[in-house]
Design a protein around this motif. Structure first.
Motif, PDB file in Angstrom:
ATOM      1  N   HIS A   1      -2.639 -30.886  -7.487  1.00 27.69           N
ATOM      2  CA  HIS A   1      -3.306 -32.126  -7.071  1.00 27.69           C
ATOM      3  C   HIS A   1      -3.387 -32.248  -5.549  1.00 27.69           C
ATOM      4  CE1 HIS A   1      -3.298 -33.606 -11.192  1.00 27.69           C
ATOM      5  NE2 HIS A   1      -2.033 -33.245 -11.295  1.00 27.69           N
ATOM      6  N   SER A   2      -2.389 -31.709  -4.858  1.00 26.58           N
ATOM      7  CA  SER A   2      -2.406 -31.769  -3.394  1.00 26.58           C
ATOM      8  C   SER A   2      -3.584 -30.981  -2.835  1.00 26.58           C
ATOM      9  CB  SER A   2      -1.094 -31.216  -2.828  1.00 26.58           C
ATOM     10  OG  SER A   2       0.001 -31.985  -3.246  1.00 26.58           O
ATOM     11  N   GLY A   3      -3.834 -29.826  -3.420  1.00 24.96           N
ATOM     12  CA  GLY A   3      -4.964 -29.013  -2.972  1.00 24.96           C
ATOM     13  C   GLY A   3      -6.288 -29.680  -3.250  1.00 24.96           C
ATOM     14  N   GLU A   4      -6.388 -30.340  -4.405  1.00 25.41           N
ATOM     15  CA  GLU A   4      -7.630 -31.033  -4.733  1.00 25.41           C
ATOM     16  C   GLU A   4      -7.885 -32.179  -3.757  1.00 25.41           C
ATOM     17  OE1 GLU A   4     -10.073 -32.726  -8.580  1.00 25.41           O
ATOM     18  OE2 GLU A   4      -7.899 -32.555  -8.747  1.00 25.41           O
ATOM     19  N   ARG A   5      -6.848 -32.922  -3.418  1.00 21.42           N
ATOM     20  CA  ARG A   5      -7.015 -34.026  -2.457  1.00 21.42           C
ATOM     21  C   ARG A   5      -7.436 -33.492  -1.090  1.00 21.42           C
ATOM     22  NH1 ARG A   5      -2.228 -35.890  -5.120  1.00 21.42           N
ATOM     23  NH2 ARG A   5      -2.625 -37.750  -6.366  1.00 21.42           N
ATOM     24  N   ALA A   6      -6.880 -32.356  -0.700  1.00 22.23           N
ATOM     25  CA  ALA A   6      -7.233 -31.782   0.597  1.00 22.23           C
ATOM     26  C   ALA A   6      -8.713 -31.421   0.653  1.00 22.23           C
ATOM     27  CB  ALA A   6      -6.363 -30.551   0.873  1.00 22.23           C
TER      28      ALA A   6
ATOM     29  N   PHE B   1     -14.813 -33.438  -3.463  1.00 25.42           N
ATOM     30  CA  PHE B   1     -14.505 -32.315  -4.358  1.00 25.42           C
ATOM     31  C   PHE B   1     -13.917 -32.855  -5.650  1.00 25.42           C
ATOM     32  CE2 PHE B   1     -11.591 -29.263  -6.225  1.00 25.42           C
ATOM     33  CZ  PHE B   1     -12.318 -28.089  -6.216  1.00 25.42           C
ATOM     34  N   ARG B   2     -14.449 -32.381  -6.787  1.00 27.99           N
ATOM     35  CA  ARG B   2     -13.907 -32.709  -8.102  1.00 27.99           C
ATOM     36  C   ARG B   2     -13.738 -31.406  -8.881  1.00 27.99           C
ATOM     37  NH1 ARG B   2     -13.314 -36.470  -5.545  1.00 27.99           N
ATOM     38  NH2 ARG B   2     -13.793 -38.664  -5.916  1.00 27.99           N
ATOM     39  N   HIS B   3     -12.544 -31.190  -9.394  1.00 26.36           N
ATOM     40  CA  HIS B   3     -12.284 -29.888  -9.997  1.00 26.36           C
ATOM     41  C   HIS B   3     -13.119 -29.643 -11.256  1.00 26.36           C
ATOM     42  CE1 HIS B   3      -9.456 -32.158 -12.644  1.00 26.36           C
ATOM     43  NE2 HIS B   3      -9.697 -31.182 -13.498  1.00 26.36           N
ATOM     44  N   ASN B   4     -13.487 -30.705 -11.987  1.00 26.68           N
ATOM     45  CA  ASN B   4     -14.323 -30.496 -13.173  1.00 26.68           C
ATOM     46  C   ASN B   4     -15.723 -30.022 -12.789  1.00 26.68           C
ATOM     47  OD1 ASN B   4     -14.544 -33.206 -12.098  1.00 26.68           O
ATOM     48  ND2 ASN B   4     -15.763 -33.772 -13.886  1.00 26.68           N
TER      49      ASN B   4
ATOM     50  N   GLN C   1       2.465 -29.648   3.883  1.00 26.19           N
ATOM     51  CA  GLN C   1       2.287 -28.227   4.171  1.00 26.19           C
ATOM     52  C   GLN C   1       1.072 -27.647   3.463  1.00 26.19           C
ATOM     53  OE1 GLN C   1       6.210 -26.585   3.209  1.00 26.19           O
ATOM     54  NE2 GLN C   1       6.569 -26.282   5.389  1.00 26.19           N
ATOM     55  N   SER C   2       0.916 -27.952   2.178  1.00 26.72           N
ATOM     56  CA  SER C   2      -0.223 -27.402   1.448  1.00 26.72           C
ATOM     57  C   SER C   2      -1.534 -27.954   1.999  1.00 26.72           C
ATOM     58  CB  SER C   2      -0.102 -27.703  -0.052  1.00 26.72           C
ATOM     59  OG  SER C   2      -0.054 -29.092  -0.289  1.00 26.72           O
ATOM     60  N   TYR C   3      -1.535 -29.232   2.393  1.00 26.41           N
ATOM     61  CA  TYR C   3      -2.742 -29.807   2.995  1.00 26.41           C
ATOM     62  C   TYR C   3      -3.083 -29.065   4.288  1.00 26.41           C
ATOM     63  CZ  TYR C   3      -6.116 -33.209   4.694  1.00 26.41           C
ATOM     64  OH  TYR C   3      -7.279 -33.798   5.140  1.00 26.41           O
ATOM     65  N   MET C   4      -2.072 -28.798   5.087  1.00 25.85           N
ATOM     66  CA  MET C   4      -2.293 -28.120   6.363  1.00 25.85           C
ATOM     67  C   MET C   4      -2.840 -26.707   6.152  1.00 25.85           C
ATOM     68  SD  MET C   4      -0.614 -25.699   8.514  1.00 25.85           S
ATOM     69  CE  MET C   4       1.139 -25.848   8.165  1.00 25.85           C
ATOM     70  N   VAL C   5      -2.325 -25.997   5.155  1.00 29.11           N
ATOM     71  CA  VAL C   5      -2.812 -24.643   4.860  1.00 29.11           C
ATOM     72  C   VAL C   5      -4.288 -24.686   4.510  1.00 29.11           C
ATOM     73  CG1 VAL C   5      -2.674 -22.754   3.192  1.00 29.11           C
ATOM     74  CG2 VAL C   5      -0.581 -23.681   4.184  1.00 29.11           C
ATOM     75  N   ILE C   6      -4.667 -25.574   3.611  1.00 29.85           N
ATOM     76  CA  ILE C   6      -6.066 -25.655   3.181  1.00 29.85           C
ATOM     77  C   ILE C   6      -6.965 -26.144   4.308  1.00 29.85           C
ATOM     78  CG2 ILE C   6      -7.622 -26.962   1.666  1.00 29.85           C
ATOM     79  CD1 ILE C   6      -5.637 -26.562  -0.557  1.00 29.85           C
ATOM     80  N   GLU C   7      -6.503 -27.123   5.063  1.00 25.86           N
ATOM     81  CA  GLU C   7      -7.289 -27.642   6.181  1.00 25.86           C
ATOM     82  C   GLU C   7      -7.576 -26.551   7.215  1.00 25.86           C
ATOM     83  OE1 GLU C   7      -7.179 -31.563   9.016  1.00 25.86           O
ATOM     84  OE2 GLU C   7      -5.300 -30.453   8.732  1.00 25.86           O
ATOM     85  N   LYS C   8      -6.549 -25.802   7.579  1.00 27.82           N
ATOM     86  CA  LYS C   8      -6.726 -24.739   8.582  1.00 27.82           C
ATOM     87  C   LYS C   8      -7.666 -23.647   8.070  1.00 27.82           C
ATOM     88  CE  LYS C   8      -4.230 -24.048  11.932  1.00 27.82           C
ATOM     89  NZ  LYS C   8      -4.432 -24.229  13.402  1.00 27.82           N
ATOM     90  N   LEU C   9      -7.489 -23.250   6.829  1.00 23.36           N
ATOM     91  CA  LEU C   9      -8.360 -22.218   6.259  1.00 23.36           C
ATOM     92  C   LEU C   9      -9.797 -22.703   6.180  1.00 23.36           C
ATOM     93  CD1 LEU C   9      -6.129 -20.826   3.353  1.00 23.36           C
ATOM     94  CD2 LEU C   9      -6.686 -19.673   5.507  1.00 23.36           C
ATOM     95  N   TYR C  10      -9.987 -23.949   5.780  1.00 29.57           N
ATOM     96  CA  TYR C  10     -11.331 -24.497   5.644  1.00 29.57           C
ATOM     97  C   TYR C  10     -12.059 -24.478   6.987  1.00 29.57           C
ATOM     98  CZ  TYR C  10     -15.099 -27.770   4.567  1.00 29.57           C
ATOM     99  OH  TYR C  10     -16.340 -28.359   4.404  1.00 29.57           O
ATOM    100  N   HIS C  11     -11.432 -24.998   8.021  1.00 33.20           N
ATOM    101  CA  HIS C  11     -12.090 -25.054   9.328  1.00 33.20           C
ATOM    102  C   HIS C  11     -12.276 -23.660   9.926  1.00 33.20           C
ATOM    103  CE1 HIS C  11     -12.349 -29.344   9.544  1.00 33.20           C
ATOM    104  NE2 HIS C  11     -11.043 -29.516   9.409  1.00 33.20           N
ATOM    105  N   TYR C  12     -11.347 -22.777   9.648  1.00 28.29           N
ATOM    106  CA  TYR C  12     -11.488 -21.410  10.168  1.00 28.29           C
ATOM    107  C   TYR C  12     -12.726 -20.728   9.585  1.00 28.29           C
ATOM    108  CZ  TYR C  12     -10.652 -16.503  11.160  1.00 28.29           C
ATOM    109  OH  TYR C  12     -10.794 -15.203  11.579  1.00 28.29           O
ATOM    110  N   PHE C  13     -12.852 -20.740   8.266  1.00 30.73           N
ATOM    111  CA  PHE C  13     -13.966 -20.026   7.647  1.00 30.73           C
ATOM    112  C   PHE C  13     -15.291 -20.746   7.841  1.00 30.73           C
ATOM    113  CE2 PHE C  13     -10.467 -17.924   5.393  1.00 30.73           C
ATOM    114  CZ  PHE C  13     -10.861 -16.602   5.598  1.00 30.73           C
TER     115      PHE C  13
END
Length: 328
Positions: free
Chosen positions: A116-121, A130-133, A268-280
């Motif tokens: 759920h943390s990744g989905e919120r990010a 973003f909606r996982h369905n 931490q998980s939010y930060m990982v996804i946020e950094k990866l998203y902006h990088y790519f």
């Protein structure tokens, strides 16, 4: 008469009038010759099981991120529990088990790493949210098979996208999966939350536990029995009002005391996804080749979201370390 046609004949003679018959499917977006062995719904189920997205579910968090506890549910074990519950309900109601299984196995293919943390990010980062369905539908329609998609039947695709939210699936089998998903995650997340020490068994609302059951197996059995007998009585997929009210109240308890509490702590998980998203987003040339090809038809924000949503926990952390914490 080939084997598939024999199976279709068996469906006609044995399933409930409520059931969705494979031979009456609204079909696929791209025409395909029928399989001589399998019905269309059985074929869809097999395509999902053999997909890359399905295999990645084993390394995606359900709720609790842990590298040292083998008993926490993963997105894959959650999916299998949903499938088992949904098939039990479908079999009891003489509905189409192949269809309900295909929807169950595909319903979370678009889920992010870190639960759920990744989905919120991704929801906060991606234009339009973003909606996982919705992402699960995109996985089967577009992302699998190198961008060709799986070309699944309407009924499976509809059940996948309608398994959560306000939309009602077009088939009783799809409606079953929506209930089965809730039955599964509410109860196994209680089990994992107690194991993780986030809550104690005594914290659960006494009146709800008394009504629904004191153990995981009792609650699952009672919920399944309720929906089966109520659906038989009403001739539509439904629960008794009081049991559904109790289930939703227990779900609210879990959101308040587990899901929302964890999301506030999990930076931490939010930060990982946020950094990866902006990088790519600014380094699209670093995307894998299959995602670069998608850039011909889709905006970079959509493709980057596709890439990150498809990552496992392990891969996203490894990639983050590679990009942002290089070894000197």
């Amino acid at each position: 008469m080939n084997i598939r046609e024999q199976r279709e004949q068996l469906e006609r003679s044995t399933l409930s009038p409520m059931a969705t018959l494979a031979e009456n499917s609204r079909g696929r977006e791209a025409y395909e010759e029928k399989c001589v062995l399998r019905t269309d719904f059985a074929r869809d189920r097999d395509r999902i099981i053999h997909s890359k997205a399905f295999r990645r579910l084993k390394h995606k968090t359900q709720v609790f991120i842990s590298l040292d506890n083998d008993h926490f549910r993963t997105r894959l074990t959650h999916t299998l529990e949903v499938s088992q519950i949904a098939r039990t309900i479908a079999r009891s109601l003489c509905l189409n088990e192949d269809l309900v299984e295909a929807i169950s196995l595909g319903h979370d293919l678009g889920h992010t790493p870190f639960g759920h943390s990744g989905e919120r990010a991704l929801d906060s980062l991606t234009p339009g949210g973003f909606r996982h369905n919705v992402q699960s539908l995109r996985v089967v329609d577009v992302l699998e098979k190198g961008g060709a998609g799986m070309n699944l039947t309407f009924e499976v695709r509809n059940g996948i996208v309608c398994h959560t939210g306000d939309s009602l699936a077009a088939t009783p089998e799809g409606q079953i999966v929506k209930f089965a998903d809730r039955f599964a995650y509410i109860n196994h997340d209680i089990d994992d939350a107690v194991r993780a020490g986030v809550i104690k068994s005594g914290d659960l609302p006494t009146e709800l536990i008394s009504a629904l059951g004191s153990s995981h197996s009792e609650r699952i059995d009672n919920l399944i029995s309720d929906i089966v007998f109520t659906s038989l009585e009403n001739q539509k997929i439904s629960m008794s009002p009081q049991t559904e009210k109790n289930m939703l109240a227990l779900r609210s308890f879990m959101f308040e005391n587990v899901y929302n509490a964890l999301s506030l702590r999990d930076t931490q998980s939010y930060m990982v996804i946020e950094k990866l998203y902006h990088y790519f987003l600014t380094h699209t040339h670093r995307l894998p080749e299959e995602y670069k090809l998608l850039l011909e038809d889709w905006e970079p924000s959509v493709v980057v979201c596709d890439y990150i949503a498809g990552m496992t926990d392990n891969y996203s952390v490894s990639l983050f370390n590679e990009l942002f914490m290089p070894i000197a």
